[in-house]
Design a protein around this motif. Structure first.
Motif, mmCIF file in Angstrom:
data_model
loop_
_atom_site.group_PDB
_atom_site.id
_atom_site.type_symbol
_atom_site.label_atom_id
_atom_site.label_comp_id
_atom_site.label_asym_id
_atom_site.label_seq_id
_atom_site.Cartn_x
_atom_site.Cartn_y
_atom_site.Cartn_z
ATOM 1 N N THR A 27 59.456 -61.419 -10.140
ATOM 2 C CA THR A 27 58.601 -61.525 -8.835
ATOM 3 C C THR A 27 59.390 -62.377 -7.799
ATOM 4 O O THR A 27 60.061 -63.392 -8.538
ATOM 5 C CB THR A 27 57.084 -61.849 -9.069
ATOM 6 N N SER A 28 58.833 -62.346 -6.696
ATOM 7 C CA SER A 28 59.095 -63.376 -5.425
ATOM 8 C C SER A 28 57.951 -63.887 -4.945
ATOM 9 O O SER A 28 56.800 -62.861 -4.847
ATOM 10 C CB SER A 28 60.003 -62.726 -4.522
ATOM 11 N N SER A 55 52.292 -57.594 -6.540
ATOM 12 C CA SER A 55 51.944 -57.598 -7.930
ATOM 13 C C SER A 55 50.547 -57.163 -8.314
ATOM 14 O O SER A 55 49.673 -57.565 -7.461
ATOM 15 C CB SER A 55 52.075 -58.991 -8.484
ATOM 16 N N PRO A 56 50.302 -56.473 -9.276
ATOM 17 C CA PRO A 56 48.735 -56.102 -9.372
ATOM 18 C C PRO A 56 48.084 -57.266 -9.972
ATOM 19 O O PRO A 56 46.920 -57.295 -10.127
ATOM 20 C CB PRO A 56 49.104 -55.039 -10.652
ATOM 21 N N ALA A 57 48.675 -58.318 -10.395
ATOM 22 C CA ALA A 57 48.066 -59.590 -10.984
ATOM 23 C C ALA A 57 47.846 -60.786 -9.884
ATOM 24 O O ALA A 57 48.556 -60.795 -8.945
ATOM 25 C CB ALA A 57 48.661 -60.017 -12.218
ATOM 26 N N LEU A 76 54.449 -55.429 -15.004
ATOM 27 C CA LEU A 76 55.595 -55.248 -14.478
ATOM 28 C C LEU A 76 56.593 -56.183 -14.663
ATOM 29 O O LEU A 76 57.947 -56.272 -15.189
ATOM 30 C CB LEU A 76 55.644 -54.890 -12.854
ATOM 31 N N LYS A 77 56.170 -57.688 -14.583
ATOM 32 C CA LYS A 77 57.150 -58.683 -14.879
ATOM 33 C C LYS A 77 57.230 -58.786 -16.452
ATOM 34 O O LYS A 77 58.305 -58.852 -17.052
ATOM 35 C CB LYS A 77 56.382 -60.125 -14.478
ATOM 36 N N ASP A 78 56.160 -58.501 -17.375
ATOM 37 C CA ASP A 78 56.453 -58.485 -18.679
ATOM 38 C C ASP A 78 57.225 -57.527 -19.225
ATOM 39 O O ASP A 78 57.842 -57.696 -20.272
ATOM 40 C CB ASP A 78 55.026 -58.324 -19.247
ATOM 41 N N VAL A 83 51.411 -64.051 -2.001
ATOM 42 C CA VAL A 83 50.898 -62.982 -3.114
ATOM 43 C C VAL A 83 52.641 -63.042 -3.775
ATOM 44 O O VAL A 83 53.424 -63.630 -3.397
ATOM 45 C CB VAL A 83 51.114 -61.576 -2.142
ATOM 46 N N GLU A 84 52.609 -62.293 -4.979
ATOM 47 C CA GLU A 84 53.764 -62.299 -5.676
ATOM 48 C C GLU A 84 54.118 -60.873 -5.420
ATOM 49 O O GLU A 84 53.541 -59.939 -5.658
ATOM 50 C CB GLU A 84 53.356 -62.353 -7.089
ATOM 51 N N GLU A 85 55.485 -60.775 -5.080
ATOM 52 C CA GLU A 85 55.829 -59.481 -5.018
ATOM 53 C C GLU A 85 57.025 -58.991 -5.869
ATOM 54 O O GLU A 85 57.918 -59.692 -6.328
ATOM 55 C CB GLU A 85 56.607 -59.016 -3.522
ATOM 56 N N HIS A 86 57.183 -57.837 -6.381
ATOM 57 C CA HIS A 86 58.072 -57.098 -7.203
ATOM 58 C C HIS A 86 59.308 -56.224 -6.283
ATOM 59 O O HIS A 86 58.872 -55.826 -5.248
ATOM 60 C CB HIS A 86 57.778 -55.944 -8.325
#
Length: 187
Positions: free
Chosen positions: A87-88, A69-71, A79-81, A47-50
């Motif tokens: 993200t990690s 991440s919701p994506a 959130l990234k945008d 997963v990608e995490e914030h």
């Protein structure tokens, strides 16, 4: 159109309260300590995490909250945008943790199922340990059922998942279930 009314509001507040009580039991090792873990499966979920600042501090240092991440990979992520977070990439494994602790109600916990989250550095270590296991068993075994002794150094930058993983042996499913059942509190 807006949703209105007390019944709707009560339902939504109850849902929110219910979600707030959900706790993800993540694996970690205290600095300078060791524990034993057993992998329940072989393949990680990626997963990608914030890492979002939560407005709190610990000894003057900002505290952060990890949010998935919701994506999905490759999609736009609000959130990234927004620039609030980067993200990690995180690999999640399910493990049984042999650590012992006593909760605020006086219950002793041990051999609990937890999520092990590892980033790139520790993912490489675990992947190498998996390759060693597969090579030594003629590709008959992998991480599933593998028991490791896990150590964490005392430095500020040591991964919370531990930085030294030593393979001990493979554990049968019946043994894992027995360990977990022995310490299950039913709540």
């Amino acid at each position: 159109k807006f949703n209105t009314g007390y019944e709707f509001a009560d339902k939504k507040f109850a849902e929110q309260k219910s979600l707030a009580r959900k706790y993800v039991n993540k694996f970690f090792v205290e600095r300078g300590k060791s524990t034993t873990v057993i992998f329940l499966s072989d393949k990680p979920v990626m997963v990608e995490e914030h890492n979002i600042p939560d407005g709190k501090t610990n000894g003057g240092k900002p505290k952060y909250r990890q949010i998935t991440s919701p994506a999905t990979f490759g999609e736009r992520d609000p959130l990234k945008d927004s620039g609030v977070s980067r993200t990690s990439i995180v690999a999640y494994y399910t493990v049984i943790d042999g650590s012992t602790y006593v909760d605020k109600n006086g219950k002793t916990h041990k051999w609990e199922k937890k999520l092990l989250a590892v980033k790139s550095q520790m993912f490489d270590v675990i992947k190498r340990r998996r390759a060693d296991i597969m090579e030594s068993t003629g590709r008959e075994k992998n991480l599933a059922g593998a028991m490791f002794k896990v150590f964490r150094g005392t430095g500020d930058k040591t991964p919370s998942s531990g930085d030294d993983w030593q393979f001990q042996k493979h554990v049968k499913k019946a043994t894992m279930l027995s360990l977990m059942a022995e310490h299950f509190h039913g709540d």
